[in-house]
Design a protein around this motif. Structure first.
Motif, mmCIF file in Angstrom:
data_model
loop_
_atom_site.group_PDB
_atom_site.id
_atom_site.type_symbol
_atom_site.label_atom_id
_atom_site.label_comp_id
_atom_site.label_asym_id
_atom_site.label_seq_id
_atom_site.Cartn_x
_atom_site.Cartn_y
_atom_site.Cartn_z
ATOM 1 N N CYS A 30 -6.596 -6.101 -0.230
ATOM 2 C CA CYS A 30 -6.930 -5.293 0.952
ATOM 3 C C CYS A 30 -6.347 -3.908 0.782
ATOM 4 O O CYS A 30 -5.151 -3.761 0.482
ATOM 5 N N ILE A 31 -7.166 -2.882 0.955
ATOM 6 C CA ILE A 31 -6.667 -1.510 0.873
ATOM 7 C C ILE A 31 -6.259 -1.045 2.268
ATOM 8 O O ILE A 31 -6.918 -1.344 3.262
ATOM 9 N N GLY A 32 -5.139 -0.350 2.336
ATOM 10 C CA GLY A 32 -4.634 0.131 3.614
ATOM 11 C C GLY A 32 -5.025 1.571 3.883
ATOM 12 O O GLY A 32 -5.097 2.391 2.962
ATOM 13 N N ARG A 33 -5.317 1.862 5.152
ATOM 14 C CA ARG A 33 -5.563 3.237 5.621
ATOM 15 C C ARG A 33 -6.580 3.971 4.757
ATOM 16 O O ARG A 33 -6.312 5.068 4.259
ATOM 17 N N ASN A 34 -7.762 3.392 4.599
ATOM 18 C CA ASN A 34 -8.774 3.996 3.740
ATOM 19 C C ASN A 34 -9.802 4.815 4.505
ATOM 20 O O ASN A 34 -10.748 5.322 3.915
ATOM 21 N N TYR A 35 -9.657 4.918 5.828
ATOM 22 C CA TYR A 35 -10.469 5.825 6.642
ATOM 23 C C TYR A 35 -9.490 6.798 7.304
ATOM 24 O O TYR A 35 -8.493 6.371 7.903
ATOM 25 N N ALA A 36 -9.759 8.096 7.190
ATOM 26 C CA ALA A 36 -8.803 9.094 7.651
ATOM 27 C C ALA A 36 -8.431 8.912 9.118
ATOM 28 O O ALA A 36 -7.252 8.969 9.482
ATOM 29 N N ALA A 37 -9.418 8.678 9.975
ATOM 30 C CA ALA A 37 -9.143 8.566 11.410
ATOM 31 C C ALA A 37 -8.257 7.362 11.710
ATOM 32 O O ALA A 37 -7.408 7.412 12.609
ATOM 33 N N PHE A 52 -2.892 2.242 -1.329
ATOM 34 C CA PHE A 52 -1.996 1.096 -1.505
ATOM 35 C C PHE A 52 -2.728 -0.158 -1.065
ATOM 36 O O PHE A 52 -3.636 -0.121 -0.243
ATOM 37 N N PHE A 53 -2.314 -1.266 -1.660
ATOM 38 C CA PHE A 53 -2.987 -2.536 -1.411
ATOM 39 C C PHE A 53 -1.981 -3.614 -1.044
ATOM 40 O O PHE A 53 -0.821 -3.560 -1.441
ATOM 41 N N PHE A 54 -2.440 -4.578 -0.272
ATOM 42 C CA PHE A 54 -1.689 -5.809 -0.045
ATOM 43 C C PHE A 54 -2.672 -6.953 -0.271
ATOM 44 O O PHE A 54 -3.865 -6.722 -0.468
ATOM 45 N N GLN A 55 -2.155 -8.164 -0.262
ATOM 46 C CA GLN A 55 -3.030 -9.304 -0.510
ATOM 47 C C GLN A 55 -3.000 -10.296 0.641
ATOM 48 O O GLN A 55 -1.966 -10.504 1.272
ATOM 49 N N LYS A 56 -4.156 -10.878 0.907
ATOM 50 C CA LYS A 56 -4.246 -12.083 1.706
ATOM 51 C C LYS A 56 -4.394 -13.262 0.744
ATOM 52 O O LYS A 56 -4.683 -13.077 -0.446
ATOM 53 N N ASN A 57 -4.223 -14.460 1.255
ATOM 54 C CA ASN A 57 -4.430 -15.652 0.444
ATOM 55 C C ASN A 57 -5.896 -16.070 0.525
ATOM 56 O O ASN A 57 -6.546 -15.913 1.556
ATOM 57 N N ALA A 58 -6.405 -16.621 -0.568
ATOM 58 C CA ALA A 58 -7.801 -17.045 -0.570
ATOM 59 C C ALA A 58 -8.081 -18.041 0.549
ATOM 60 O O ALA A 58 -9.158 -18.023 1.159
ATOM 61 N N ASP A 59 -7.107 -18.905 0.864
ATOM 62 C CA ASP A 59 -7.356 -19.902 1.911
ATOM 63 C C ASP A 59 -7.194 -19.334 3.318
ATOM 64 O O ASP A 59 -7.294 -20.080 4.298
ATOM 65 N N ASN A 60 -6.979 -18.020 3.453
ATOM 66 C CA ASN A 60 -7.045 -17.361 4.766
ATOM 67 C C ASN A 60 -8.487 -17.122 5.201
ATOM 68 O O ASN A 60 -8.751 -16.789 6.360
ATOM 69 N N GLY A 130 2.214 -10.524 9.100
ATOM 70 C CA GLY A 130 1.250 -9.972 10.036
ATOM 71 C C GLY A 130 -0.180 -9.999 9.538
ATOM 72 O O GLY A 130 -1.118 -9.842 10.323
ATOM 73 N N LYS A 131 -0.358 -10.217 8.231
ATOM 74 C CA LYS A 131 -1.685 -10.086 7.631
ATOM 75 C C LYS A 131 -2.220 -11.359 6.982
ATOM 76 O O LYS A 131 -3.428 -11.593 6.998
ATOM 77 N N ALA A 132 -1.345 -12.160 6.388
ATOM 78 C CA ALA A 132 -1.807 -13.267 5.544
ATOM 79 C C ALA A 132 -1.500 -14.616 6.182
ATOM 80 O O ALA A 132 -0.748 -15.422 5.637
#
Length: 228
Positions: A30-37, A52-60, A130-132
């Motif tokens: 998952c890419i973070g803050r990829n739209y300026a607004a 910057f990127f973070f990951q979720k788990n496939a089973d999410n 908070g994400k995965a």
């Protein structure tokens, strides 16, 4: 061949539109803050930040069309995203070759326990709490490139109970799809089965049980999610 000590976990899959086939998922980036607004509404300057990127788990992943409100939070937010599904990968992929690794596209949501993410940010901790979490990556079926091409512009919109909450255009992405793939491949060895969630436009906000979310990406698909 050795026997498994316990039953192995099921492979996470996403349906392929108009087919009985499924797409097996290896990783979710998952890419973070990829739209300026959206970067601005989250308190950041998009002109000064590399991707910057973070990951979720496939089973999410959840393709049921329902989202169970998760525990230990009172502030779950919606984030609509275009999904990129890879058929192949590698390391140090040139930008001009990146789209050749794409199998197809879909529409999904990065559901976020915003209060827990905010606490993690303050403490300088990772965002996984908070994400995965379970069911945090609801999505619709995937569509092959042969059916939808490579979308580079078009409306990205999310309605909650019929009211527009998020609205943007794919051409507003700071880092385009070939750039994301190339950049990721400098740090990770990408492979078929990897999914990239490409960021969300501004307007993120809370959901509650009973809400109906309607996600739309022009030229790709529509996806309806009910919060239960």
């Amino acid at each position: 061949m050795p026997e498994f000590a316990i039953s192995p976990a099921k492979v996470a899959t996403v349906p392929v539109a108009g087919s009985s086939s499924v797409f097996p998922v290896r990783r979710i980036y998952c890419i973070g803050r990829n739209y300026a607004a959206h970067a601005i509404e989250m308190g950041h300057d998009p002109d000064r930040e590399p991707p910057f990127f973070f990951q979720k788990n496939a089973d999410n992943i959840d393709v049921s069309g329902t989202f169970p409100y998760p525990p230990q939070t009172s502030d779950v937010h919606h984030e609509i995203e275009l999904i990129v599904a890879l058929k192949s990968g590698g390391r140090n992929i040139p930008i001009d070759e990146a789209l050749g690794h794409v199998w197809g596209y879909g529409v999904g949501l990065d559901m976020t326990r915003r209060d827990l993410q905010g606490e993690a940010k303050k403490l300088g901790r990772p965002w996984e709490i908070g994400k995965a979490f379970e069911h945090s990556a609801p999505m619709g079926p995937l569509h092959p490139v042969s059916a939808v091409g490579h979308p580079g512009e078009g409306l990205v919109q999310l309605k909650v109970n019929g009211e527009v909450r998020q609205s943007g255009d794919l051409n507003q992405m700071i880092w385009k799809i070939p750039e994301m793939i190339s950049y990721l491949s400098e740090y990770f060895e990408l492979a078929g089965g990897d999914i990239i969630m490409t960021g969300t436009p501004s307007g993120v906000g809370p959901v509650k049980a009973g809400d109906v979310l309607e996600a739309h990406v022009a030229g790709v698909d529509d996806f309806v999610l009910r919060v239960v």
